[in-house]
Design an enzyme around this catalytic site. Structure first.
Site, PDB file in Angstrom:
ATOM      1  N   ASN A 103       3.435   9.877   7.760  1.00  0.00           N
ATOM      2  CA  ASN A 103       4.228   8.823   7.145  1.00  0.00           C
ATOM      3  C   ASN A 103       3.428   7.527   7.203  1.00  0.00           C
ATOM      4  O   ASN A 103       2.483   7.386   7.964  1.00  0.00           O
ATOM      5  CB  ASN A 103       5.555   8.639   7.892  1.00  0.00           C
ATOM      6  CG  ASN A 103       6.437   9.865   7.801  1.00  0.00           C
ATOM      7  OD1 ASN A 103       6.760  10.325   6.710  1.00  0.00           O
ATOM      8  ND2 ASN A 103       6.817  10.413   8.946  1.00  0.00           N
ATOM      9  N   LYS A 104       3.866   6.563   6.390  1.00  0.00           N
ATOM     10  CA  LYS A 104       3.143   5.289   6.350  1.00  0.00           C
ATOM     11  C   LYS A 104       3.247   4.545   7.663  1.00  0.00           C
ATOM     12  O   LYS A 104       2.293   3.921   8.107  1.00  0.00           O
ATOM     13  CB  LYS A 104       3.686   4.411   5.194  1.00  0.00           C
ATOM     14  CG  LYS A 104       2.768   3.261   4.858  1.00  0.00           C
ATOM     15  CD  LYS A 104       1.419   3.751   4.359  1.00  0.00           C
ATOM     16  CE  LYS A 104       0.441   2.618   4.124  1.00  0.00           C
ATOM     17  NZ  LYS A 104      -0.915   3.112   3.886  1.00  0.00           N
ATOM     18  N   VAL A 105       4.404   4.599   8.293  1.00  0.00           N
ATOM     19  CA  VAL A 105       4.585   3.975   9.600  1.00  0.00           C
ATOM     20  C   VAL A 105       4.806   5.073  10.615  1.00  0.00           C
ATOM     21  O   VAL A 105       5.735   5.868  10.483  1.00  0.00           O
ATOM     22  CB  VAL A 105       5.796   3.000   9.607  1.00  0.00           C
ATOM     23  CG1 VAL A 105       5.966   2.382  10.982  1.00  0.00           C
ATOM     24  CG2 VAL A 105       5.613   1.911   8.551  1.00  0.00           C
ATOM     25  N   GLU A 163       0.876  -1.177   0.000  1.00  0.00           N
ATOM     26  CA  GLU A 163       0.000   0.000   0.000  1.00  0.00           C
ATOM     27  C   GLU A 163       0.911   1.224   0.000  1.00  0.00           C
ATOM     28  O   GLU A 163       1.636   1.474   0.961  1.00  0.00           O
ATOM     29  CB  GLU A 163      -0.913  -0.008   1.230  1.00  0.00           C
ATOM     30  CG  GLU A 163      -1.962   1.090   1.204  1.00  0.00           C
ATOM     31  CD  GLU A 163      -2.949   0.936   2.353  1.00  0.00           C
ATOM     32  OE1 GLU A 163      -4.135   0.694   2.080  1.00  0.00           O
ATOM     33  OE2 GLU A 163      -2.523   1.034   3.516  1.00  0.00           O
TER      34      GLU A 163
END
Length: 346
Positions: free
Chosen positions: A340-342, A141
């Site tokens: 951010n993604k994480v 993703e």
């Protein structure tokens, strides 16, 4: 040009199909842990926390077990030991790399809990930390806002419910991917979509409300509006909304109301739409069948699924709405500012 978020919305039917096929055989593993536990503790943040709200309502309403949402700071900041004997701790993280979630699951195990992980990260620290890892099959993703990782988490939690003895039919879960595909087409061809986008683009924010099994969907839709469109959005149970915050709903603050097409909370959602409209504000429906659509200013279609699995598809019209609204506002939905993604938290 198609955004990555929109492309990943379109990948959800296949992602859900892969996830359901992979995880339904794991119900026996969950049932083995269920025999040694009495209640469920969900550990999550962000969109995963909204998925946990769905899991909580599913477990309590259909599996008859007490379920609660963890406060990870008890483990990571206060470092307080609790007696978790008889608890099944379920940690949810799309990446499986959020240190706070991994640390809290380790803490739960150290306090006597049995452990399950729900993650899209095979081989991730979270998956390695759990006794049973339910690995979703969302694929990579790339857009920051979670779409397919969120709905596949819901699918994994549906399997968790089945393993805990929920009084539902597994066949309902297998119907979800085709219903999501149908709903994507219905939403994008709906005359209501551009109408709602234009009206939301002209206001500073909205209230998003649902109740029961649909409550997590309301919270997730509110989060998406905030993070991808930079609008104020308050996600509330309609019961809490009626206790005072409904005063904020006016001609500059519409209400987005989400509901399955059946279930005990649908009549209350319809009544809320009528109250909002009666006060001179706009009410937009997501799902809820003809009853909710008829009580609203405009409405997006919802899934023709039983209430217990409806949230797996009910968020999809909301995702499409948010992606369209972000582009209308000149915002890139793939990379919201400051995210951010994480996400790591102290």
């Amino acid at each position: 040009m198609t955004s990555r978020m929109r492309a990943e919305i379109g990948e959800q039917p296949d992602a859900l199909r892969r996830t359901v096929d992979a995880l339904l055989p794991r119900t026996a593993d969950i049932a083995a842990l269920a025999r040694e536990t009495r209640q469920v503790l969900f550990i999550a943040r962000g969109s995963s926390d909204n998925a946990a709200v769905y899991g909580r309502y599913l477990v309590e309403s259909h599996a008859g077990r007490l379920a609660t949402l963890a406060a990870p700071s008890i483990a990571t900041a206060y470092r307080r030991k609790l007696d978790l004997d008889g608890v099944l701790a379920v940690a949810i993280s799309q990446s499986g790399k959020t240190e706070e979630i991994v640390e809290t699951l380790d803490w739960a195990a150290g306090c006597g809990a049995r452990t399950v992980a729900v993650t899209n990260g095979a081989g991730s620290p979270l998956a390695e930390a759990a006794e049973v890892a339910l690995i979703t099959r969302a694929g990579d993703e790339l857009a920051v806002p979670a779409t397919k990782t969120y709905t596949t988490q819901l699918a994994a939690l549906s399997v968790l419910g089945l393993g805990l003895g929920a009084d539902v039919e597994a066949g309902d879960l297998r119907a979800v991917p085709d219903e999501v595909a149908r709903l994507i087409d219905l939403t994008e061809s709906s005359d209501a979509l551009p109408e709602i986008v234009e009206e939301l683009a002209a206001v500073p924010g909205a209230v998003v409300s649902g109740r029961g099994i649909a409550f997590g969907t309301a919270l997730e839709l509110a989060l998406k509006i905030k993070e991808a469109c930079y609008l104020h959005a308050m996600g509330l149970s309609y019961a809490d909304l009626l206790h005072g915050p409904i005063a904020v709903v006016d001609d500059r603050t519409p209400a987005l109301l989400v509901a399955a097409e059946s279930g005990p909370t649908l009549p209350g959602t319809i009544a809320l739409a009528r109250r909002v409209q009666g006060a001179g504000a706009r009410a937009y429906g997501v799902g809820g069948g003809a009853g909710l659509a008829g009580a609203c200013s405009a409405a997006l279609p919802g899934p023709g699924l039983p209430e217990w699995v409806a949230p797996l598809a009910l968020i999809v019209p909301g995702q499409i709405l948010v992606e369209n609204l972000a582009r209308r506002l000149g915002v890139d939905p793939d990379v919201p500012r400051g995210l951010n993604k994480v996400t790591q938290t102290d």
